[in-house]
Write a protein that holds these residues in place. Structure first.
Motif, mmCIF file in Angstrom:
data_model
loop_
_atom_site.group_PDB
_atom_site.id
_atom_site.type_symbol
_atom_site.label_atom_id
_atom_site.label_comp_id
_atom_site.label_asym_id
_atom_site.label_seq_id
_atom_site.Cartn_x
_atom_site.Cartn_y
_atom_site.Cartn_z
ATOM 1 N N UNK A 178 -15.278 -21.907 -9.714
ATOM 2 C CA UNK A 178 -14.965 -20.704 -8.948
ATOM 3 C C UNK A 178 -13.638 -20.890 -8.217
ATOM 4 N N UNK A 179 -13.072 -19.774 -7.761
ATOM 5 C CA UNK A 179 -11.844 -19.863 -6.977
ATOM 6 C C UNK A 179 -12.077 -20.609 -5.671
ATOM 7 N N UNK A 180 -13.286 -20.466 -5.094
ATOM 8 C CA UNK A 180 -13.597 -21.170 -3.853
ATOM 9 C C UNK A 180 -13.558 -22.681 -4.070
ATOM 10 N N UNK A 181 -14.129 -23.142 -5.179
ATOM 11 C CA UNK A 181 -14.117 -24.571 -5.475
ATOM 12 C C UNK A 181 -12.693 -25.055 -5.744
ATOM 13 N N UNK A 182 -11.914 -24.278 -6.504
ATOM 14 C CA UNK A 182 -10.532 -24.657 -6.784
ATOM 15 C C UNK A 182 -9.703 -24.715 -5.508
ATOM 16 N N UNK A 183 -9.927 -23.769 -4.592
ATOM 17 C CA UNK A 183 -9.194 -23.758 -3.325
ATOM 18 C C UNK A 183 -9.538 -24.984 -2.492
ATOM 19 N N UNK A 184 -10.814 -25.350 -2.438
ATOM 20 C CA UNK A 184 -11.220 -26.548 -1.705
ATOM 21 C C UNK A 184 -10.579 -27.790 -2.303
ATOM 22 N N UNK A 185 -10.521 -27.854 -3.620
ATOM 23 C CA UNK A 185 -9.908 -28.999 -4.283
ATOM 24 C C UNK A 185 -8.409 -29.055 -3.969
ATOM 25 N N UNK A 219 -27.547 -15.108 -12.382
ATOM 26 C CA UNK A 219 -27.486 -16.523 -12.725
ATOM 27 C C UNK A 219 -27.528 -17.340 -11.444
ATOM 28 N N UNK A 220 -28.407 -18.344 -11.395
ATOM 29 C CA UNK A 220 -28.547 -19.158 -10.191
ATOM 30 C C UNK A 220 -27.222 -19.847 -9.853
ATOM 31 N N UNK A 221 -26.529 -20.371 -10.866
ATOM 32 C CA UNK A 221 -25.297 -21.101 -10.618
ATOM 33 C C UNK A 221 -24.075 -20.201 -10.523
ATOM 34 N N UNK A 222 -24.209 -18.937 -10.883
ATOM 35 C CA UNK A 222 -23.093 -17.998 -10.789
ATOM 36 C C UNK A 222 -23.588 -16.702 -10.161
ATOM 37 N N UNK A 223 -23.867 -16.720 -8.854
ATOM 38 C CA UNK A 223 -24.471 -15.545 -8.219
ATOM 39 C C UNK A 223 -23.587 -14.314 -8.250
ATOM 40 N N UNK A 224 -22.295 -14.492 -8.548
ATOM 41 C CA UNK A 224 -21.439 -13.307 -8.621
ATOM 42 C C UNK A 224 -21.676 -12.504 -9.904
ATOM 43 N N UNK A 260 -2.970 -12.411 3.848
ATOM 44 C CA UNK A 260 -2.288 -13.631 4.242
ATOM 45 C C UNK A 260 -2.994 -14.901 3.832
ATOM 46 N N UNK A 261 -4.224 -14.830 3.381
ATOM 47 C CA UNK A 261 -4.930 -16.022 2.945
ATOM 48 C C UNK A 261 -4.389 -16.474 1.589
ATOM 49 N N UNK A 262 -4.577 -17.749 1.305
ATOM 50 C CA UNK A 262 -4.084 -18.331 0.058
ATOM 51 C C UNK A 262 -5.239 -18.937 -0.714
ATOM 52 N N UNK A 263 -5.124 -18.951 -2.035
ATOM 53 C CA UNK A 263 -6.172 -19.518 -2.882
ATOM 54 C C UNK A 263 -5.545 -20.102 -4.131
ATOM 55 N N UNK A 264 -6.304 -20.956 -4.788
ATOM 56 C CA UNK A 264 -5.869 -21.549 -6.044
ATOM 57 C C UNK A 264 -6.622 -20.874 -7.174
ATOM 58 N N UNK A 313 -20.586 -22.833 -0.801
ATOM 59 C CA UNK A 313 -19.466 -22.342 -1.613
ATOM 60 C C UNK A 313 -19.868 -22.140 -3.075
ATOM 61 N N UNK A 314 -21.133 -22.319 -3.391
ATOM 62 C CA UNK A 314 -21.590 -22.154 -4.764
ATOM 63 C C UNK A 314 -22.644 -23.187 -5.093
ATOM 64 N N UNK A 315 -22.441 -23.948 -6.172
ATOM 65 C CA UNK A 315 -23.408 -24.975 -6.549
ATOM 66 C C UNK A 315 -23.070 -26.294 -5.856
ATOM 67 N N UNK A 316 -23.781 -27.366 -6.258
ATOM 68 C CA UNK A 316 -23.613 -28.645 -5.587
ATOM 69 C C UNK A 316 -22.216 -29.216 -5.688
#
Length: 776
Positions: free
Chosen positions: A522-529, A758-763, A503-507, A559-562
């Motif tokens: 990342x999807x997390x950053x896009x969702x926040x935006x 990768x520090x900036x891409x921990x996934x 049921x959650x939504x993302x961008x 949520x990731x980097x700065x």
């Protein structure tokens, strides 16, 4: 006779731990001093017994003395107060340690010595009677060592006194096994067991060592210990399965000691994660791996108490992250925190914010000396969030002006050869936010007005060429569009949003889409935006977007980097502003049966609640339910079902490669060398985590040498691993380094997996399966 009162209290500590006790003493108005009698109870003593002392004498009294152990051998073998390898630090993915044993209720009912604190009494405030005396009862722990009693006192008139006394907590004959803080499944180790005789005659006793959770070989024998001497016997411990182990060593009827440690699982970690909000009970279908290593299945539930909890967690973590974007985010967070905390019902810690501002401010000032436009756009808003700091305020004004003057005649900002229109529009949106942040002065308002008019024209001209939801959200979040253009872009963002089964939504982020710095968001950053773009859009699925937003949050990295954290926190605050109840119960069930539960109280509501427990039998599909009582929309959760599975063939590493060469055979107490080699795309910082066997200690001098040579930026040592942060390197420039380790346990030991991230891409991570060390 003068009356004295304790300054900060009385501590009873193991001999080597006195410094910790002294550092923790706090000034209170009145409390008594104590002496210790032979029956191990603190008795009433006039402070005159300790004597009066001036400042120099008091400082001398507080100076720690060398630790002394009965027989003169325990401290040397066991180290410190006899706790073997010291305190453990959990390795990622390892089961949490069991809670420490509680103090025994009565010595007669205690099956064995099992309570081993280093400091067991700290009385900060006890008022003496009219004669200046007081009494405090105390039960002495099971640790066999010399205990020290520190008493500091003062009178109401300001006179001071203090003293250090000691007593021995020992037995005529006793036994002590030397255990590591952990083992790994499959380890076979030789455990030393020390038997000490403090009497004047030789002693012959039966020695028995047994364990629950592991197998012991050679655990029964008869030992003879010379007068005032000691012997060391060895037993073999086989750790076949993950889980807690309780080991008991007994010496006839004279002594029995119980110690615990964990056996960590081996294999490749896998995890299934789902998230949501707790506006109502949430039911999820999670499928656990069929081939999970027995005993390795665990479940972890993180519950985030709305924007206030996330804000407090970020205030604690922001200063520990490195990078220009991270520094800008930390400085912006420190500037806005007082207002945000007040609006969310919290209070600011002035000293902590001052410390965060100082650290982040120094880093931003360094980065802002001669920045390019992209860096200026990143730093301007952060510096302008501190109007009371003239240095940062002037820096922010200068950076905002630099961004404004970089605007092209067509209204866009930044750009270079090879840039796509998509990246140019996102970069222009970043510039618009930076210039608008500088509108606090008359000159800044005029500058922002002209810049805004031109940028609105640019967005209007290119709106029809925006092909993805991320770019549309970035343009909307900048505040640079209005009217029909805004409505068109909002519709585009809404249509791009996707739903998950829970049921959650993302961008989602489409192919070829990048941020202004050229990296894929990342999807997390896009969702926040998307949340920031649609926050006042009544047709937007904001609650479902908020579910993903909170589920994607991790206390250790946000949520990731700065850049991602900046928009993530702004989105969380925009969504979850409602105050939370004073107390909320959270329950996790699997197939209708409670697995773990916890409670938020009024204080804990400001923090992230973490619940963890064993989840044996989770293979295949099961129904998991998370509920809050009462239901709270502002609570978000992240549920992770983790396990270890056997290692398969080498994995693809997305451009990352790691090779580890450890010693094939080493000896206890002899240094050995570990060689690591890594390769990755150029210009990216890396984290290399080297797994180590139980009982293997890292030679920090060899790691310091790597830092001094510039091969390693920093390092962190923990039980079972060492993590190296590697600086970015040039193209076709591999990394190679060596460091030394010293094994302290003999046997066949699993080293644990190593990884490159990768520090900036921990996934993105590359694993090297664990190796087996043969230690003689």
């Amino acid at each position: 006779m003068k009356r004295y009162f304790v300054l900060g209290g009385v501590c009873l500590v193991a001999g080597f731990a006195l410094n910790t006790c002294v550092r923790n003493l706090v000034l209170y108005e009145s409390a008594p001093a104590y002496a210790l009698a032979a029956d191990n109870r603190l008795q009433k003593k006039s402070l005159k017994t300790f004597g009066e002392a001036d400042g120099d004498e008091l400082e001398e009294a507080m100076a720690p003395a060398p630790a002394q152990v009965a027989g003169g051998v325990v401290g040397g073998l066991l180290g410190g107060g006899g706790e073997g390898f010291g305190m453990r630090a959990d390795a990622p993915g390892a089961p949490p340690p069991p809670p420490p044993p509680a103090p025994p209720a009565e010595a007669a009912s205690t099956p064995g010595r099992a309570w081993f604190p280093e400091t067991f009494l700290f009385e900060p405030l006890v008022v003496t009677d009219a004669s200046g005396s007081a009494s405090v009862p105390v039960k002495v722990p099971d640790r066999l060592t010399n205990w020290r009693v520190l008493a500091l006192a003062h009178s109401r008139s300001g006179a001071q006194a203090g003293a250090v006394s000691s007593f021995a907590g020992t037995l005529p004959t006793y036994v002590d096994p030397v255990l590591p803080p952990f083992l790994r499944a499959g380890d076979v180790v030789r455990v030393p067991v020390q038997v000490v005789n403090t009497t004047g005659t030789p002693v012959t006793r039966p020695l028995k060592v047994e364990a629950q959770g592991a197998a012991v070989e050679g655990g029964s024998r008869t030992v003879t210990v010379p007068a005032a001497g000691s012997v060391v016997e060895y037993v073999t411990v086989r750790a076949a399965q993950p889980g807690p182990v309780t080991l008991r060593a007994s010496l006839g009827g004279t002594d029995s000691v119980v110690r615990t440690f964990d056996v960590w699982p081996t294999g490749r970690p896998v995890a299934r994660t789902h998230g949501g909000t707790l506006a109502a009970p949430r039911t999820l279908e999670l499928t656990g791996p069929e081939d999970a290593v027995a005993g390795s299945e665990r479940v972890r539930l993180l519950v985030f108490p709305g924007a206030l909890g996330v804000l407090r967690a970020e205030l604690s973590a922001a200063s520990g992250r490195g990078g220009v974007a991270e520094d800008a985010y930390a400085l912006l967070l420190a500037g806005r925190a007082p207002e945000l905390l007040k609006s969310l019902g919290g209070t600011a810690d002035a000293e902590s914010l001052k410390h965060l501002s100082a650290i982040a401010g120094q880093r931003v000032l360094r980065a802002g000396r001669a920045p390019d436009v992209a860096t200026a756009a990143l730093l301007a808003e952060a510096a302008l969030a501190h109007p009371d700091n003239p240095v940062l305020a002037r820096l922010g004004e200068r950076l905002s002006g630099q961004v404004a003057t970089a605007q092209r005649p067509d209204g866009t900002c930044q750009g270079a050869d090879g840039w796509t229109l998509q990246r140019l529009l996102v970069s222009t949106a970043d510039c618009a936010r930076a210039v608008r942040a500088g509108a606090g002065s008359d000159a800044g308002r005029r500058r922002a007005s002209g810049f805004g008019a031109r940028v609105a024209g640019a967005f209007e001209r290119y709106a029809s060429r925006v092909q993805d939801g991320y770019t549309a959200a970035a343009v909307l979040a900048s505040g640079g569009v209005s009217g029909s253009v805004r409505d068109t872009l909002r519709k585009q963002v809404r249509e791009a949003i996707q739903k998950r089964p829970d049921g959650s939504a993302f961008l989602p982020v489409g192919p070829g889409v990048v941020r202004s710095d050229g990296l894929v968001p990342s999807e997390a950053e896009a969702t926040a935006l998307a949340v920031l773009a649609l926050v006042d859009d009544k047709e937007a699925p904001l609650a479902d977007l908020g579910t993903s937003l909170l589920a994607d949050y991790r206390p250790e990295r946000g949520w990731g980097d700065g850049r991602a954290n900046l928009v993530g926190l702004q989105a969380a605050i925009a969504l979850f502003k409602e105050p939370l109840p004073a107390q909320v119960s959270v329950v996790l069930e699997r197939d209708g049966k409670v697995v773990t539960e916890g409670t938020f109280d009024a204080k804990a509501l400001r923090e992230v609640l973490a619940l963890e427990g064993a989840a044996a039998g989770s293979a295949g599909k099961h129904t998991w339910t998370v509920r809050a009582e009462p239901a709270v929309p502002g609570l978000g959760f992240s549920l992770t079902l983790g396990a270890y599975v056997p290692w398969r063939a080498s994995e693809a590493g997305s451009g990352l490669e790691l090779a580890v060469k450890g010693p094939s055979e080493v000896k206890v107490g002899m240094p050995a060398e570990v060689t690591v080699q890594a390769a990755s795309p150029a210009g990216m910082a890396l984290t290399l985590r080297q797994g180590l066997p139980a009982g293997v200690q890292v030679d920090r001098a060899s790691l310091d040498a790597l830092v001094n040579e510039g091969k390693v930026t920093s390092y962190e040592v923990e039980d079972g691993a060492v993590s190296l942060t590697l600086p970015p390197r040039g193209a076709a420039e591999p990394f190679s380094a060596r460091f030394r380790v010293v094994p302290t346990l003999a046997g066949s030991l699993q080293a644990g997996a190593s990884s490159l991230t990768l520090v900036e891409r921990p996934e993105l991570v590359f694993h090297v399966p664990p190796a087996t060390w043969a230690v003689r």
